[in-house]
Design a protein around this motif. Structure first.
Motif, PDB file in Angstrom:
ATOM      1  N   ILE A 171       0.617   0.520   1.762  1.00  0.00           N
ATOM      2  CA  ILE A 171      -0.352   1.272   0.902  1.00  0.00           C
ATOM      3  C   ILE A 171       0.394   2.118   0.039  1.00  0.00           C
ATOM      4  O   ILE A 171       1.400   2.687   0.612  1.00  0.00           O
ATOM      5  N   ARG A 180       0.950  -5.027   5.554  1.00  0.00           N
ATOM      6  CA  ARG A 180       0.289  -4.209   4.538  1.00  0.00           C
ATOM      7  C   ARG A 180       1.080  -2.996   4.086  1.00  0.00           C
ATOM      8  O   ARG A 180       1.620  -2.287   5.348  1.00  0.00           O
ATOM      9  N   SER A 220       2.131   4.507   3.402  1.00  0.00           N
ATOM     10  CA  SER A 220       1.565   4.260   4.550  1.00  0.00           C
ATOM     11  C   SER A 220       2.111   2.677   4.919  1.00  0.00           C
ATOM     12  O   SER A 220       2.360   1.903   3.803  1.00  0.00           O
ATOM     13  N   ARG A 221       2.562   2.157   6.006  1.00  0.00           N
ATOM     14  CA  ARG A 221       2.840   0.873   6.303  1.00  0.00           C
ATOM     15  C   ARG A 221       2.433   0.610   7.726  1.00  0.00           C
ATOM     16  O   ARG A 221       3.028   0.174   8.656  1.00  0.00           O
ATOM     17  N   PRO A 222       0.927   0.140   7.647  1.00  0.00           N
ATOM     18  CA  PRO A 222       0.236   0.310   8.986  1.00  0.00           C
ATOM     19  C   PRO A 222       0.506  -1.279   9.752  1.00  0.00           C
ATOM     20  O   PRO A 222       0.251  -1.277  10.978  1.00  0.00           O
ATOM     21  N   THR A 223       0.691  -2.270   8.979  1.00  0.00           N
ATOM     22  CA  THR A 223       0.863  -3.451   9.616  1.00  0.00           C
ATOM     23  C   THR A 223       2.150  -4.236   8.918  1.00  0.00           C
ATOM     24  O   THR A 223       2.330  -4.017   8.054  1.00  0.00           O
TER      25      THR A 223
END
Lengths: 354, 354
Positions: free
Chosen positions: B261, B259, B253-256
């Motif tokens: 994950i 950030r 995941s690359r939410p921002t």
């Protein structure tokens, strides 16, 4: 029938009566509020407890890993949500195989993940249900805004072999109101766009007794509620006497009047503190503190004047900070009723890393 | 022969060339100083590496648990020290059985432990060698003074089926001089009492290259030196490019923009910090920080302006803070040479809690 006195230590004991009480209490709460439960099996990793959760009324289960879901499907669990982005060809192949056997739903928070699902499911007889993971404050995975959730819902809906089924979130403990507001906006936006969120899956044990406040949620995924642990006691979910998982350990050394060493270290209790002081509560010596762990040793400090307590060879029971990773460290756990050992149970979904 | 690109993540990779170099470097050092090595297998838990350690010249091995020693004995290792107090009838029975098969030595720091050994070994054809564990500064197990060591040596010597074989200690990192002084005094006291310490076993990887300074030691038990890890790099034992164990993980995941994950959480990297910041070094992004772990997620913070790095689906390799507990979490590890997978190896002594 043997008693726990015959077990070599360290050993994990699961109190069946407390398990049953914890499961029933949560299911009763859920039933009273008309909120289906979808227990997360990460805490116990045992098919027998997953089946019991369903018998008591749970709508299905959640597994964090495909490997856990495969174990549970083999054991007859037929409705599983994986609240995780699944990536990589080997896993996507297993996901497709699992989707043919049971009602499987998966999650995504990126186009890359969705593209993988679409590719894997191409030409399958039934579409795969996908939920969009939403970051409602946890700061982990998940889309950051309801608008992003809508964009991914559209991408899922556009894939012929995928079905946009709704939203999934894991809200941070104590901030369930923010999550409710976030999800409410997203649900409205999706409905207005003609892509209704049929499922809104929320989770977590710390806020279990407030789960009904997330009024848009259609299900709740608690995990630790089955065993509870010190972190959940601190969160107010239950009391120490509700905790069903304890670690049986032996005092192996008593080098000074204040120091005792137990055979439960980080290979047993894990280094998880979850913000708590120390590494667990010794039920026989609640005023003692487990101040540090190495792999096979727990260092316990006793108050002054207690040199005669916790003698070498004494056995103690410890409530850990965090029950879930303890389950993951043991090949088997002992199911007990009081001090009677009812069964030695293989932790079938332990160590399923992929 | 496949490459690591085909492996599902998270996976533990063991670089065979680095293992061989690390083992040889330590054995060469030990040979140069005439100090026998007794590697502690807790780090790798693999019979093949224990055998390799012996082939290269090690005098025997150390195992922290009877269960580990049983696995190693089954694999042909025939000289094993258990530097731990063994208590409880079930374990004492297994200890006796193991002592019939191999050269086994055990340790004690209390009369209770010694009484158990004496009881278990009564009438056995050969005496069991027992070392007295000494607390030379670690603050864990061990007698507190040389005088106490002598008292326990006498108790061991008085038991017909036990043999007082010497002393064992695990000195705290960076304080090897204190340990040397402590052990020197104890050795003198024992000699004067007619109970010479034929074995003085010291241990630890952080001070490996100073082990020869403990001049009374007759053997050294390093564990982590085979793989090394960030804690050992910090201690100056080797460099990051010597670290043989890495965790292969996927960005899920690359939410921002800041950030990412990864699918390596505490079930993979463990929550052990060993006093370090963060939870491991990402080799492909050394300026990123693994700031927190949950069971299946690692949260990575990237510096500003790097939104295009660590994309969803990218695979990274992580050097953990502490290699040993990572070995204990995986049923199998992948032995690699460069990026080629040479073998998938069961971690035979994993999860041996008793």
């Amino acid at each position: 029938m043997s008693t726990i006195d015959t077990l070599s230590t360290p050993a994990v004991l699961i109190d069946l009566d407390r398990v049953e009480a914890n499961l029933k209490r949560a299911q009763d709460y859920a039933d009273a509020h008309g909120l289906p439960l979808r227990p997360h099996i990460k805490t116990h990793k045992l098919p027998r407890f997953a089946r019991r959760q369903i018998e008591l009324g749970a709508a299905g289960i959640a597994c964090q890993k495909l490997g856990e879901a495969e174990v549970m499907a083999d054991a007859g669990l037929d409705d599983i949500l994986i609240p995780y982005n699944i990536l990589g060809e080997e896993k996507l192949g297993r996901m497709k195989a699992l989707a043919r056997r049971i009602r499987l739903r998966v999650c995504a928070d990126s186009r890359t993940t969705i593209e993988g699902y679409a590719r894997a499911m191409r030409g399958e007889p039934a579409p795969l249900g996908v939920l969009v993971e939403c970051d409602t404050g946890m700061g982990r995975c998940g889309v950051q805004t309801p608008e992003e959730a809508l964009a991914l819902a559209r991408a899922i809906d556009a894939a012929p072999d995928l079905s946009f089924d709704g939203l999934m979130t894991y809200p941070p403990a104590g901030r369930i109101d923010e999550a409710a507001e976030w999800l409410g906006k997203a649900v409205e936006l999706l409905a207005a766009a003609g892509l209704p969120a049929r499922i809104v899956s929320s989770g977590g044990t710390p806020d279990l007794w407030s789960a009904h406040k997330v009024s848009v949620a259609t299900e709740h995924r608690p995990g630790t509620y089955i065993y509870l642990d010190l972190s959940q006691v601190k969160a107010g979910v239950g009391t120490v006497s509700d905790c069903a998982l304890t670690v049986l350990a032996t005092v192996v050394s008593r080098p000074t009047p204040n120091r005792a060493i137990i055979d439960a270290g980080s290979k047993t209790l894990t280094s998880d503190t979850l913000g708590l002081e120390g590494f667990g509560l010794i039920l026989e010596a609640p005023d003692a503190r487990i101040v540090s762990l190495s792999e096979e040793h727990g260092t316990v400090l006793l108050p002054d004047g207690q040199a005669d307590r916790l003698k070498v060879g004494d056995r103690v029971r410890i409530v850990p900070n965090h029950a879930c990773p303890v389950s993951n460290l043991f090949d088997t756990v002992y199911l007990v009723s009081g001090t009677t050992v009812v069964a030695e149970e293989p932790v079938a979904a332990r160590g399923k890393v992929t």
